[in-house]
Design a protein around this motif. Sequence first.
Motif: not given
Length: 346
Positions: A182-183, A212-214, A218-220, A334-336
Amino acid sequence: MPERGTVTLADVAALAGVSLATASRALNGSARKVRQESVDRVHAAALELRYTANVQAQAVARGTTTTLALVVGDIADPYFAAIAAGAIKAADEAGLVVTITSTGGDAGREAEVLAVVAGLRPRAVVLAVSRRLGNDADLGASVSRLVAAGAGVSALVSDLDGAVAGVPGVQPLVIRNLSGAAALAGALAELGHDSFAVLAGDPDLVTAHARVEGFVAGLAAHGLRVPDECIVTSEFSRDGGHQAMTTLLDRAASGAASLPRCVFAVTDLMAVGALAAIRERGLVPGVDVGVAGFDDVRMLADVVPAISTVRLPLEEIGARAVRRALGVEADGAVDGEVVLRASTAR
């Protein structure tokens, strides 16, 4: 003197002049007290006879070995290779020896592989595999048996995961694929990209599905959407990325659809395949169409143009998974980190 291959603990005990039980305690580090003189004689006899202990027999006696079993999806994949490197280093620091086995990317083999792993009586197990959507009763039962046998078990799980994360005793290490994707979508939208496609990999894989869901979410959030026909499934690999990108390029060439301004591949390997497909059509990646990936595997350092991605600390993930399995690390997420490079420049 017996031949090397036939030397037994009884031979060592006889040469040292001690009982079989004393020899066993001296060599296996038993908590029961053995006189230092006897310990010295037993070790000297073992050295003279070149005796090698039966590790599996010791495991049966003690319940566990000093091994850590690492189960990966595909050791040839740089994502899993980097995780394995981190796990091996952390296991070494903990005084454990790592045995690695691979499911070959076949999630259906995981329960079978774990049955073999259980026979090794490992002290700890790290599961780093590509999991499929839905509950897998056989897998959950296999993991439960490992936990019941006394092994510490950790598993890399996505923020959309199934069976393993819910097995009592398993210590999950959550990879935040949803928020990372999403980010990335938000960052690409802010660069000015306004039309997108997604190279989605295998939609049944939890990691691919979450990314894919994220990304779509994120675009939405920026008022953008990905048309259903622009979400292209394929193998979760370099060749899969090439195939999916070729599908998009064919559609554009036939006039059936316009070429998206930017393409998100759910792994860096797929993104590398997409770059190759774009070049094969005489187009320039990063100029005619942007490409972004996910993971930031080490091989990206040699790819031109440099690929935008979501960086995961892969070796650190492997090390943390080991510490989770050993019960010495409490935090389990863990975050990306979004990294924008030339492949998505406008």
